[in-house]
Design an enzyme around this catalytic site. Structure first.
Site, mmCIF file in Angstrom:
data_model
loop_
_atom_site.group_PDB
_atom_site.id
_atom_site.type_symbol
_atom_site.label_atom_id
_atom_site.label_comp_id
_atom_site.label_asym_id
_atom_site.label_seq_id
_atom_site.Cartn_x
_atom_site.Cartn_y
_atom_site.Cartn_z
ATOM 1 N N ASP A 180 -3.550 16.931 -33.728
ATOM 2 C CA ASP A 180 -2.364 16.131 -34.895
ATOM 3 C C ASP A 180 -1.437 16.473 -34.502
ATOM 4 O O ASP A 180 -0.862 17.112 -33.588
ATOM 5 C CB ASP A 180 -2.302 16.701 -36.116
ATOM 6 C CG ASP A 180 -2.557 18.496 -36.109
ATOM 7 O OD1 ASP A 180 -2.579 18.690 -35.064
ATOM 8 O OD2 ASP A 180 -2.558 18.839 -37.331
ATOM 9 N N ASP A 204 -2.989 21.905 -34.561
ATOM 10 C CA ASP A 204 -3.571 22.654 -34.542
ATOM 11 C C ASP A 204 -4.642 21.995 -35.281
ATOM 12 O O ASP A 204 -6.288 22.838 -35.356
ATOM 13 C CB ASP A 204 -2.860 23.672 -36.273
ATOM 14 C CG ASP A 204 -2.552 22.563 -37.299
ATOM 15 O OD1 ASP A 204 -2.434 21.470 -37.193
ATOM 16 O OD2 ASP A 204 -2.247 23.506 -37.586
HETATM 17 C C1 G16 Z 1 -4.052 22.460 -43.747
HETATM 18 C C2 G16 Z 1 -4.234 23.475 -43.822
HETATM 19 C C3 G16 Z 1 -5.159 23.881 -43.504
HETATM 20 C C4 G16 Z 1 -6.336 22.631 -45.343
HETATM 21 C C5 G16 Z 1 -5.265 21.366 -45.136
HETATM 22 C C6 G16 Z 1 -5.478 20.275 -45.172
HETATM 23 O O1 G16 Z 1 -3.264 22.138 -42.463
HETATM 24 O O2 G16 Z 1 -3.873 24.855 -42.415
HETATM 25 O O3 G16 Z 1 -6.322 25.126 -44.158
HETATM 26 O O4 G16 Z 1 -7.897 22.604 -44.412
HETATM 27 O O5 G16 Z 1 -4.321 22.185 -44.715
HETATM 28 O O6 G16 Z 1 -5.186 20.829 -46.614
HETATM 29 P P1 G16 Z 1 -5.525 19.740 -47.968
HETATM 30 O O7 G16 Z 1 -6.606 19.791 -48.494
HETATM 31 O O8 G16 Z 1 -4.518 20.840 -49.292
HETATM 32 O O9 G16 Z 1 -4.211 18.922 -47.774
HETATM 33 P P2 G16 Z 1 -2.033 21.274 -41.725
HETATM 34 O O10 G16 Z 1 -3.052 20.962 -40.405
HETATM 35 O O11 G16 Z 1 -1.967 20.277 -42.427
HETATM 36 O O12 G16 Z 1 -1.421 22.255 -41.734
#
Ligand code: G16
Length: 607
Positions: free
Chosen positions: A325, A329
């Site tokens: 992405d 990460d």
């Molecule tokens: C972030 C968090 C993750 C989480 C994800 C989804 O990811 O670091 O731990 O699983 O958001 O969150 P939500 O379901 O609240 O949208 P990233 O890759 O956006 O930093």
């Protein structure tokens, strides 16, 4: 930049550029701005919101006020500042540097071009070291959210352990945003050229620019046996494609996968970071989000459609595919005409941890976020490894990884540790963020060793089939309903939460509810309690329906519906996951009344 008094070598090949500027501290009056509460991972808003007035400055100063209050060694300390290269990154970095210097920071570390992936930032904070250990870092990123002037921007503060600030710190930061009266900044900072490694001496302050890949690469070399992966790459029957989706992973992918490990040049696609991650004209419309819907280019290259079904291809299909992405990460793993769900990927990495040098001392702990399937629980149980269930958000894994270290010396140690989430996040305790390229290397390592053992190429699909025959299969899918009315979505969640416990024993088709509650996490390491972490319906046959609202969006609400059905090793293991969970989705719509609350009759994304 301004006057260069001398331009000598910094000892490690970097030029030292001295500039006898005088940086004058100014206090700028400001007023609180509403709505600066961080979500699942940092503060994310529309880019234009961040660009307006003191929006960014207020937040950054609130972070410093909190750190100073908490006795974090800001004065004369080292701070990492970088981002995922999205629109407005360079400007934001300059603003943060000025505020940091005015608050007493002595040394700033930046990746070249202001780029550092989220896991690389964590690696730099934890492992770059040499006597100037950072007290923390700012990551300018909204992760998988699209970038551009009309899209999203974000900022996240990570602590000295390399991990996202815990809730007790982010709530203090939020408190500060509500009472801030001024921010500090410096005048006289020249525009710094971040395109090449260099050390800028600016009066008594220092900005160090270093190659954005080197620290992360160094750490990954300690985790994996690069030589055995090289042998896999060199096989004539092995081909790889790694799609960086125009996010920050490009330089890491090219350097590690192509240069270090010897994949054919061109194996790393969309590997030039772009401020809009490719924007509307890209196949993924700037959504650098590695899943079946958005990573369309890779998914088609791997011979699948967005439902994960096989399609014919006129070109040879690579044996291994992966995508990252915006901030690199996240990871998605595929093999030829085969998609592996992140929940299964986690379970299989844990099951095969003994093939990864990082875990040669033996895996001690593992964890998954609550909506992630229970596939990893089965492996942990069989191997006698402790397995934790935490709320969604990588920050919740941090304490488990730090347990038994200087931060929590009296608590048990769970490292070496692997954890992951259904949202395409996988990682381990080498850093305190999920790590996209780590997951790719973990899979390559497993395949390399299994291929050596078998004397023939072993694929992700082969590993998965073997795994399911041993443990059974947790059929799994997530439905996302994006951009729904926030108030309506909240009402729906409230209605379901209100029924907590009342539906136990009720039957839906041939399934009976065993547990219906709202998930709450009691952190076993620091004792903190996180309430309201998702509505759960768990059935007697182990099937699960989970509802949560996303905490990473910037407008409206996204309803996430997670569906899981377990089939034992003796059952039918070769079905399509979307077909298997469909009856559960029908029950979920009944339980939530989603259609009447949101007006939606189908999800935006299924993955
Ligand atoms: C972030 C968090 C993750 C989480 C994800 C989804 O990811 O670091 O731990 O699983 O958001 O969150 P939500 O379901 O609240 O949208 P990233 O890759 O956006 O930093």
């Amino acid at each position: 930049m301004g006057q260069i008094a001398s331009n000598i070598c910094g000892g490690d090949g970097r030029p030292v550029i001295k500039n006898d500027v005088t940086l004058t501290i100014k206090n700028v009056p400001t007023e609180p701005i509403a709505g600066q509460a961080p979500g699942t991972s940092g503060l994310r808003k529309k880019t234009k919101v961040f660009m307006e007035g003191n929006y960014l400055a207020n937040y950054v100063q609130s972070v410093f006020n909190t750190l100073i209050e908490e006795n974090v060694p800001v004065q004369g300390g080292t701070l990492v500042v970088s981002g995922d290269g999205r629109y407005w990154n360079p400007e934001a970095i300059q603003i943060i540097i000025k505020i940091a210097f005015a608050n007493g920071v002595g040394r700033i570390w930046c990746g070249t071009d202001g780029l550092l992936s989220t896991p690389a930032t964590s690696a730099v904070i934890r492992a770059r070291g040499y006597g100037f250990e950072p007290f923390g870092g700012f990551i300018c990123s909204a992760s998988h959210n699209p970038g551009g002037i009309n899209d999203d921007f974000g900022i996240k503060y990570n602590c000295e352990n390399g991990g996202p600030a815990p809730e007790k710190l982010t709530s203090k930061m939020l408190e500060w945003t509500g009472k801030i009266k001024e921010y500090k900044s410096v005048e006289g900072l020249p525009n710094l050229d971040l395109s090449k490694p260099a050390i800028y001496k600016l009066g008594d302050k220092i900005v160090e620019v270093f190659d954005c890949v080197e620290d992360h690469l160094k750490l990954l070399k300690q985790c994996f046996d690069f030589n055995s992966i090289k042998r896999l790459m060199a096989r004539p029957d092995f081909t790889i494609v790694y799609d960086s989706m125009s996010g920050v992973q490009g330089p890491y992918a090219r350097r590690i996968i192509e240069q270090e490990l010897g994949a054919k040049p061109g194996s790393c696609t969309n590997a030039d970071p772009k401020p809009d991650f490719g924007g509307p004209s890209s196949a993924w419309h700037g959504h650098a989000d590695p899943n079946l819907t958005y990573a369309v280019e890779l998914v088609a290259t791997m011979g699948l459609n967005k439902e994960g079904q096989k399609i014919s291809s006129s070109k040879p299909i690579p044996s291994f595919g992966a995508a990252a992405d915006g901030d690199a990460d996240r990871n998605m793993i595929l093999s030829s005409q085969f998609f592996i769900s992140p929940s299964d990927s986690l379970a299989m990495i844990v099951d095969n941890a003994d093939l990864i040098p990082q875990f040669r001392a033996g895996l001690k702990g593992c964890a998954r976020s609550m909506p992630t399937s229970g596939a990893v629980d089965l492996v942990a149980k069989a191997k006698g490894i402790e397995c934790f269930e935490v709320p969604t958000g990588w920050k919740f894994f941090g304490n488990l990884m730090d347990s038994g270290t200087q931060y929590f010396p009296d608590k048990p140690q769970y490292t070496p540790f692997i954890c992951g989430e259904e949202s395409f996040g996988t990682g381990a305790d080498h850093v305190r963020e999920k790590d996209g390229i780590w997951a790719v290397l973990a899979w390559l390592q497993i395949l390399a060793k299994k291929t050596e053992q078998a004397g023939k190429l072993v694929s992700v699909e082969d590993v998965a089939n073997q795994h399911w025959k041993t443990y059974g299969r947790n059929y799994y899918a997530r439905y996302d309903y994006e951009g729904v009315d926030k108030a309506k979505a909240e009402d729906m969640m409230k209605m379901m939460s209100g029924k907590s416990g009342q539906l136990v024993g009720k039957s839906y088709g041939n399934m009976k509810i065993k547990i219906n509650d709202v998930f709450e996490y009691n952190d076993p390491v620091d004792g903190s309690v996180s309430k309201n972490q998702g509505v759960r319906f768990i059935f007697e046959d182990g099937s699960r329906i989970i509802f949560r609202l996303s905490g990473t969006g910037v407008a409206g609400a996204t309803v996430r519906l997670y569906l899981e059905k377990y089939t034992p090793p003796t059952g039918n293991l070769g079905m399509h996951q979307f077909d298997v969970v469909k009856p559960l989705a029908d029950v979920a719509l009944q339980l939530s009344n989603l259609k009447s609350y949101t007006g939606r009759d189908k999800p935006t994304v299924i993955t």
